[in-house]
Design a protein around this motif. Structure first.
Motif, PDB file in Angstrom:
ATOM      1  N   GLU A 171       4.701   6.238   9.692  1.00  0.00           N
ATOM      2  CA  GLU A 171       5.215   4.890   9.501  1.00  0.00           C
ATOM      3  C   GLU A 171       4.427   4.162   8.420  1.00  0.00           C
ATOM      4  O   GLU A 171       3.279   4.499   8.109  1.00  0.00           O
ATOM      5  N   VAL A 172       5.078   3.141   7.852  1.00  0.00           N
ATOM      6  CA  VAL A 172       4.469   2.295   6.828  1.00  0.00           C
ATOM      7  C   VAL A 172       4.596   0.849   7.292  1.00  0.00           C
ATOM      8  O   VAL A 172       5.672   0.418   7.728  1.00  0.00           O
ATOM      9  N   ASN A 173       3.502   0.093   7.199  1.00  0.00           N
ATOM     10  CA  ASN A 173       3.499  -1.299   7.642  1.00  0.00           C
ATOM     11  C   ASN A 173       2.908  -2.199   6.560  1.00  0.00           C
ATOM     12  O   ASN A 173       1.882  -1.858   5.944  1.00  0.00           O
ATOM     13  N   TYR A 174       3.539  -3.342   6.376  1.00  0.00           N
ATOM     14  CA  TYR A 174       2.967  -4.405   5.547  1.00  0.00           C
ATOM     15  C   TYR A 174       2.240  -5.362   6.490  1.00  0.00           C
ATOM     16  O   TYR A 174       2.828  -5.874   7.449  1.00  0.00           O
ATOM     17  N   HIS A 175       0.966  -5.622   6.210  1.00  0.00           N
ATOM     18  CA  HIS A 175       0.128  -6.431   7.097  1.00  0.00           C
ATOM     19  C   HIS A 175      -0.430  -7.627   6.332  1.00  0.00           C
ATOM     20  O   HIS A 175      -0.909  -7.482   5.197  1.00  0.00           O
ATOM     21  N   HIS A 176      -0.372  -8.800   6.952  1.00  0.00           N
ATOM     22  CA  HIS A 176      -0.873 -10.014   6.307  1.00  0.00           C
ATOM     23  C   HIS A 176      -1.684 -10.824   7.315  1.00  0.00           C
ATOM     24  O   HIS A 176      -1.159 -11.236   8.351  1.00  0.00           O
TER      25      HIS A 176
END
Length: 237
Positions: free
Chosen positions: A194-199
């Motif tokens: 999986e790929v996640n964008y985290h902020h």
């Protein structure tokens, strides 16, 4: 003849009821097949935005200690709210190397022996798109907190001078979105990517280390994470 007809009708009704009961049981078992998922993973983390040229500013100067490509690992446990949707807990720990830009080359050995770290506990909501294939796509959102532990140039009152320390800052809220693919390798689990964008909302977090603080972090903890791991389902028949 009437008795035979009545018997046939009763047998037919019994058969219909039995089949209905079996179908209902099958649907229930299908729904309850997986009520819990657990996973462990390892992957990479690419810092974005201000983290790549993160700069420490204090009364004695400005020191750029940008975060470079790093790695992460963690685990998660989730409960199936429905056959498709999971609510769970995730913990991810990330570590980055440092790309320093400092005026004094004598500082480099002290920096090279240290790292930037990010600890991110969160709750996640995941939706699986089940089908006939063993390959199952899903989407995912998460929200939690970030605890940054970044190497910072601080004043050491005991030594009477500056040093580089992996300083823990106050927690900040964080969120992100992502998606992935799960592949069944057996009835009870398999592999996923999986790929996640985290902020992380960490621009205003501070650390009260020593008497020269507080030290402000000053940047959002933004990163693109890739996780590869093993997932196991519990509750299967």
């Amino acid at each position: 003849m009437k008795k035979l007809s009545s018997l046939l009708v009763l047998m037919l009704l019994f058969s219909v009821c039995l089949n209905g009961s079996i179908l209902a049981q099958d649907e229930e078992e299908e729904y309850e097949k997986d009520f819990l998922e657990t996973a462990v993973f390892f992957g990479g983390s690419m810092p974005l935005g201000g983290l790549t040229d993160w700069t420490v500013v204090n009364d004695r100067g400005s020191y750029q200690l940008g975060a470079e490509l790093g790695f992460n690992f963690g685990f998660e446990v989730g409960y199936f709210l429905t056959a498709d949707m999971v609510l769970g807990f995730n913990f991810t720990a990330s570590q980055y190397t440092i790309d320093p830009d400092v005026p004094n080359e004598a500082d480099l050995p002290a920096i090279e022996s240290r790292h930037h770290r990010l600890f991110s506990p969160s709750l996640y909501l995941k939706y699986y798109f089940w089908g006939e294939s063993n390959l199952v796509p899903y989407i995912k959102g998460h929200a939690g907190i970030d605890v940054v532990k970044f190497t910072t140039r601080v004043y050491d009152q005991n030594e009477g001078g500056d040093e580089y320390r992996e300083l823990s800052y106050d927690p900040g809220l964080a969120f992100g979105v992502g998606g992935g693919l799960f592949y069944y390798t057996h009835d009870y689990g398999g592999l996923f990517l999986e790929v996640n964008y985290h902020h992380g909302l960490t621009s205003d977090v501070e650390s009260d280390y020593g008497t020269a603080g507080p030290y402000a972090f000053g940047e959002a903890a933004t990163a693109l994470d890739v996780h590869a791991g093993i997932k196991v389902f519990f509750g299967s028949d």
